[in-house]
Design a protein around this motif. Structure first.
Motif, PDB file in Angstrom:
ATOM      1  N   PRO A   2     -24.188   0.729 -46.111  1.00 16.30           N
ATOM      2  CA  PRO A   2     -23.430   0.550 -44.864  1.00 16.30           C
ATOM      3  C   PRO A   2     -23.637  -0.844 -44.295  1.00 16.30           C
ATOM      4  O   PRO A   2     -24.654  -1.488 -44.535  1.00 16.30           O
ATOM      5  N   GLU A   4     -24.139  -1.848 -41.348  1.00 15.92           N
ATOM      6  CA  GLU A   4     -25.125  -2.034 -40.295  1.00 15.92           C
ATOM      7  C   GLU A   4     -26.458  -2.507 -40.870  1.00 15.92           C
ATOM      8  O   GLU A   4     -27.138  -3.343 -40.277  1.00 15.92           O
TER       9      GLU A   4
ATOM     10  N   ASN B  49     -15.430   0.696 -37.446  1.00 17.37           N
ATOM     11  CA  ASN B  49     -15.864   1.236 -38.733  1.00 17.37           C
ATOM     12  C   ASN B  49     -14.715   1.304 -39.738  1.00 17.37           C
ATOM     13  O   ASN B  49     -13.596   1.661 -39.386  1.00 17.37           O
ATOM     14  N   ASN B  50     -15.014   0.984 -41.004  1.00 22.35           N
ATOM     15  CA  ASN B  50     -14.049   1.054 -42.113  1.00 22.35           C
ATOM     16  C   ASN B  50     -12.764   0.316 -41.808  1.00 22.35           C
ATOM     17  O   ASN B  50     -11.677   0.836 -42.011  1.00 22.35           O
TER      18      ASN B  50
END
Lengths: 183, 112
Positions: A2, A4, B49-50
């Motif tokens: 991910p 992050e 996100n994404n």
């Protein structure tokens, strides 16, 4: 992996590099460490889906390095002598900044979660930008169309800064000329 | 959340440098660090996100793009930062010519 975790890694490297830049005695190493911080910012812009910004930040970093190295490397650098007073000031500053950090924790809890931005104004730009401005790059559409007056103001600030720099440097060269002519 | 906190710590490192260092060069570098942290924080707020970058092309859905507004604002801010850094460097060089030092505790006589 991910995004992050990548960002946390890059930010940790940047914090370490900035502390190193402030604490290293040699001025060239310090400027290079600042370069690490700036290129880290550029890399995290790439991860955050901002390619325009990554390119601009990269160029900024190269120019800043050139200016700083050209200006400061040959100069005699002040050797920082450690005294008791210095240590006291550092400790007090760190304590105060630590308190500031702890007190501002609730602010960060109230912010929108990372990855879920509030997009009230931007939704309009995203959906109507192509039709209203005809630009494929929406960042350029916002800079040069929706917020053109804002950009004009910022360009004025940049122009003023450059004029200031030039005039400061020009005064210096005039005084140099006078000194040489007196000799 | 932890990304925001790390970015804030980077900003605090810049403040620490401005408050405790005595060399003009280190102070200029600290101002640079604070600028980096502020720009990065704004772009962190913009991430979704994404998502993909906000440039229109075939097969890219508009509803899956990141927030373009902070990117547009930060783009000009970065360029202005370069101008102000150059101005600070010019001022520091001018002070060095007059006082032969970068130590701010030794620069006392502030007269033309």
């Amino acid at each position: 992996m991910p995004i992050e975790i990548w960002l946390i890694f890059i930010l940790c490297v940047m914090i370490i590099a900035s502390i190193a830049a402030l604490e290293i005695k040699d001025i060239l190493s310090s400027i290079i460490a600042i370069g690490v911080v700036g290129l880290g910012v550029s890399l995290s812009f790439l991860f955050l889906q901002a390619p325009d910004l990554a390119v601009v930040q990269f160029l900024f970093e190269i120019f800043a390095l050139i200016i700083l190295v050209r200006a400061f490397v040959k100069k005699e650098f002040h050797q920082h002598e450690e005294t008791k007073n210095n240590l006291l000031i550092s400790i007090v500053t760190i304590v105060v900044l630590g308190l500031l950090f702890l007190l501002s924790l609730p602010v960060f809890q109230n912010l929108p979660v990372f990855g879920q931005p509030l997009m009230t104004v931007s939704e309009y730009y995203l959906f109507h930008g192509a039709l209203q401005t005809g630009a494929a790059n929406l960042v350029a559409a916002i800079i040069l169309d929706y917020r053109a007056y804002d950009t004009l103001g910022e360009v004025t600030v940049l122009f003023t800064a450059i004029i200031g720099t030039l005039s400061i440097l020009k005064i210096r060269s005039k005084e140099k000329n006078r000194e040489t002519s007196n000799e | 959340m932890i990304v925001y906190l790390l970015c804030f710590i980077l900003f605090l490192v810049g403040i620490y440098g401005i408050l405790t260092k005595r060399d003009l060069i280190k102070i200029i570098l600290s101002i640079g660090i604070m600028g980096y942290a502020a720009n990065l924080m704004l772009i962190l707020f913009a991430y979704r996100n994404n998502s993909i970058y906000p440039i229109l092309s075939e097969g890219k859905a508009v509803s899956q793009m990141v927030d373009p507004l902070p990117q547009a604002l930060v783009l000009t801010s970065i360029v202005i930062e370069l101008g102000t850094t150059a101005m600070l460097v010019a001022l520091a060089l001018r002070l060095y010519e007059k006082y032969k030092t970068f130590d701010i505790t030794k620069i006392r006589r502030l007269k033309g």
